[in-house]
Write a protein that holds these residues in place. Structure first.
Motif, short mmCIF file in Angstrom:
data_model
loop_
_atom_site.label_atom_id
_atom_site.label_comp_id
_atom_site.label_asym_id
_atom_site.label_seq_id
_atom_site.Cartn_x
_atom_site.Cartn_y
_atom_site.Cartn_z
N PRO A 219 34.02 38.89 31.01
CA PRO A 219 33.00 39.74 31.80
C PRO A 219 33.70 39.33 33.34
O PRO A 219 32.75 40.72 33.91
CB PRO A 219 31.96 38.29 32.20
CG PRO A 219 32.69 37.38 30.90
CD PRO A 219 33.57 37.64 31.17
N GLY A 220 34.89 39.01 34.26
CA GLY A 220 35.35 39.69 35.33
C GLY A 220 36.11 41.13 34.78
O GLY A 220 35.29 41.90 36.03
N LEU A 221 36.52 41.26 33.81
CA LEU A 221 36.98 42.66 33.50
C LEU A 221 35.97 44.03 33.49
O LEU A 221 36.45 44.69 33.94
CB LEU A 221 37.84 42.45 32.71
CG LEU A 221 39.30 41.93 33.33
CD1 LEU A 221 39.93 41.64 31.58
CD2 LEU A 221 40.38 42.40 34.35
N VAL A 222 35.34 43.67 32.64
CA VAL A 222 34.56 43.99 32.48
C VAL A 222 33.64 44.95 33.69
O VAL A 222 33.26 45.65 33.87
CB VAL A 222 32.90 44.10 31.41
CG1 VAL A 222 31.48 44.41 30.93
CG2 VAL A 222 33.84 43.76 30.19
N ALA A 223 32.86 43.70 34.71
CA ALA A 223 32.34 44.22 35.89
C ALA A 223 33.22 44.87 36.79
O ALA A 223 32.92 46.36 37.77
CB ALA A 223 32.17 43.19 36.08
N VAL A 224 34.20 44.72 36.91
CA VAL A 224 35.39 45.88 37.58
C VAL A 224 35.73 46.67 37.00
O VAL A 224 34.91 47.52 37.83
CB VAL A 224 36.69 44.75 37.91
CG1 VAL A 224 37.69 45.73 38.64
CG2 VAL A 224 36.53 43.20 39.02
N ALA A 246 31.70 43.51 43.45
CA ALA A 246 31.55 41.32 44.25
C ALA A 246 31.83 40.57 42.82
O ALA A 246 32.42 39.21 42.73
CB ALA A 246 30.65 41.43 45.32
N VAL A 247 30.87 40.88 41.94
CA VAL A 247 30.73 39.46 40.32
C VAL A 247 32.13 39.89 39.78
O VAL A 247 32.83 38.42 39.86
CB VAL A 247 29.60 39.95 40.39
CG1 VAL A 247 29.60 38.67 39.00
CG2 VAL A 247 28.59 40.10 40.39
N GLY A 248 33.08 40.73 39.50
CA GLY A 248 33.53 40.71 38.95
C GLY A 248 35.12 40.16 39.17
O GLY A 248 35.74 39.56 38.92
N GLY A 249 35.13 40.43 41.26
CA GLY A 249 36.31 39.55 41.46
C GLY A 249 35.86 37.77 41.91
O GLY A 249 37.19 37.79 41.56
N LEU A 252 37.25 37.13 38.58
CA LEU A 252 38.07 36.64 38.12
C LEU A 252 39.28 36.08 39.01
O LEU A 252 40.86 35.47 38.52
CB LEU A 252 39.10 38.22 38.28
CG LEU A 252 38.74 39.53 37.33
CD1 LEU A 252 39.24 41.09 38.28
CD2 LEU A 252 39.06 39.04 35.89
N ALA A 253 38.45 35.98 40.45
CA ALA A 253 39.54 34.87 40.86
C ALA A 253 39.07 33.23 40.34
O ALA A 253 40.42 32.56 40.77
CB ALA A 253 38.93 34.83 42.94
N GLY A 254 38.44 33.28 39.72
CA GLY A 254 37.93 31.86 38.93
C GLY A 254 38.83 31.75 38.34
O GLY A 254 39.55 30.74 37.93
N PHE A 255 39.36 32.91 36.89
CA PHE A 255 40.04 32.85 35.74
C PHE A 255 41.88 32.14 36.64
O PHE A 255 41.92 31.74 36.30
CB PHE A 255 39.98 33.76 35.57
CG PHE A 255 41.26 34.12 34.14
CD1 PHE A 255 40.62 33.57 32.93
CD2 PHE A 255 42.54 34.23 34.58
CE1 PHE A 255 41.86 33.73 32.30
CE2 PHE A 255 43.28 34.31 33.41
CZ PHE A 255 42.84 34.35 32.12
#
Length: 496
Positions: A219-224, A246-249, A252-255
């Motif tokens: 989801p992070g990649l898709v959002a970014v 912001a959500v995607g970043g 991804l930071a969480g990952f």
């Protein structure tokens, strides 16, 4: 950790590729060619699709966007799936999914059916390319990898050149559905040949899927990527774009935090960044991806400023592909002798020079100078692509190759998406500024040339940034892997 015996080979001896490796490469290249042709043909048919499927421009963009987002779903899963089920199995499954998506695209009778079919295509394609590349890299010793990377670059150069021409012929003289049906015979040949020539490489690990990693990374990649896609239309100041990025970043930071834990067998292990070649190559892939995304303005400049027809634009752009293909083939033979850092440094300097040429062009620039700039850019970027695609694997243990390949595709796609968005917004701003300054808002040839020149400087800037990771590339392809902490390694799950 010592390198595998397959990697410790004399460099630069000019060995020919073994016949069995050439057969595998031929199968993988067929799949890559289908992907490249499909991705570039669709762009020329959007206007036709708008009329025949009664779709608005806002809806029509999902034909491209849905495919791109589906690619981003497939890429991070490719490495794990190849390790878990074997690269041969996953490559054949991915090709089958892509072909099913192609059939559904050709049969679509509404815009939303076409969008769903493009998602199916993207899921298959997003896994097929990294799985095929990883399979080749695992089968080849280090002495053959540069040659294989050079071969794999050819569809990437041919597709963007041949695809729009072939797509234009199909749309003009046949039916748009044949843009997708044409994938079937090529894909079926690849499918049949794969069954006889792809080796049944043993799966590397029985590890379970990192579910938390999937829920964070995908989801992070898709959002970014979707955020960048929207930014190219509505600008980076849009609340929707800011929210998506912001959500995607955050995801991804969480990952990144999750994948850094020593007890996690992550989709993309942060431990791979201990290897200089991998870390430098991924950074380069991101920055060069930004530059390639910025390349969308060159065809616009040639038509809007230089007054070229679509056909004339295509012919001028061919010089880039010709320079890239010739460089990749010739350099693949001597890459091991020269080393990644030397080839990458020369390549980045040439790429900067080629990009800088375009900042000085206007309506009166001769076609000869434009051809020279395209040729220099093609040669330079081909050298950089060959370098980072080969250096990516230097020192990596064989069991990490599949996931390293998937990670590299992610970095490249993020760069492409960001570069396209940034350069589109910059060009819009430059054109708007010139329109406000012009009498009655009519921008003349000089104003257009100035707007494009300022935009081209951004592409130069991306390449200048890429100089830094280039200097951190290994000097030689024979670099020992770092010695790990054995106690920590013993506590890690298999395949991590």
């Amino acid at each position: 950790m010592a390198q595998s015996s397959s990697d410790v080979q004399p460099a630069g001896k000019g060995q020919s590729l073994p016949p069995e490796l050439m057969r595998v490469a031929g199968v993988v290249l067929l799949g890559l060619l289908v992907m490249q042709l499909d991705g570039t043909m669709v762009s020329v048919a959007l206007n036709t699709l708008s009329h025949e499927l009664s779709a608005s421009v806002a809806t029509l963009q999902w034909v491209v966007t849905a495919y791109l987002l589906a690619l981003m779903v497939g890429m991070p899963l490719a490495g794990w799936a190849a390790d878990r089920f074997g690269p041969r199995t996953m490559w054949i499954v991915s090709l089958a999914v892509f072909l099913v998506g192609s059939v559904l695209c050709g049969l679509s009778d509404s815009i939303w059916m076409l969008v769903v079919a493009r998602v199916v295509q993207g899921l298959g394609g997003g896994m097929m390319v990294p799985v095929g590349q990883a399979m080749l890299m695992r089968l080849a010793g280090m002495e053959h990898r540069a040659k294989l990377v050079a071969l794999m670059a050819i569809p990437g150069m041919i597709g963007p050149t041949l695809g729009p021409v072939l797509g234009g012929v199909i749309v003009d003289d046949f039916d748009w559905r044949w843009m997708f049906f044409i994938n079937i015979p090529i894909g079926v040949v690849a499918f049949l040949v794969a069954g006889r020539n792809l080796p049944n490489v043993k799966a590397e690990t029985a590890a379970k899927l990192d579910v938390l990693g999937v829920l964070l990374l995908v989801p992070g990649l898709v959002a970014v990527v979707y955020g960048f896609s929207r930014a190219s239309t509505v600008g980076f100041g849009s609340g929707q774009v800011i929210g998506l990025l912001a959500v995607g970043g955050a995801l991804l930071a969480g990952f990144g935090v999750h994948a850094s834990r020593p007890d996690v067998d992550a989709l993309v292990s942060m431990r791979m960044f201990r290897y200089r070649g991998f870390a430098a190559s991924c950074t380069l892939l991101l920055l060069v991806g930004l530059t390639m995304g910025a390349g969308i303005v060159q065809p616009l400049f040639l038509q809007q400023v230089h007054g070229e027809s679509p056909m004339g634009t295509g012919l001028l752009l061919v010089a880039f592909g010709v320079g890239s293909v010739i460089t990749s083939v010739l350099l693949g033979r001597v890459f091991n002798k020269l080393g990644p850092r030397l080839v990458g440094t020369v390549g980045i300097v040439l790429a900067i020079a080629g990009a800088a040429f375009f900042t000085q062009f206007d309506a009166g620039t001769s076609r000869g100078l434009i051809l020279v700039a395209m040729l220099v850019s093609g040669v330079g970027l081909a050298m950089v692509v060959l370098t980072m695609s080969t250096a990516l694997y230097i020192g990596l243990p064989p069991q990490q190759i599949g996931r390293a390949t998937g990670a590299s595709r992610i970095f490249q796609q993020l760069g492409l998406s960001a570069g396209t968005a940034v350069i589109s917004v910059v060009l819009q701003i430059q054109l708007s500024d010139r329109a406000r300054e012009a009498p009655e808002g009519a921008v003349g040839p000089g104003g257009l040339a100035d707007a494009y020149s300022a935009t081209f400087w951004w592409g130069v800037g991306f390449l200048v940034l890429a100089v830094v990771p280039t200097l951190f590339l290994p000097k030689s392809v024979l670099v020992a892997a770092p010695v790990p902490n054995k106690a920590a390694e013993a506590a890690q799950p298999q395949g991590a």
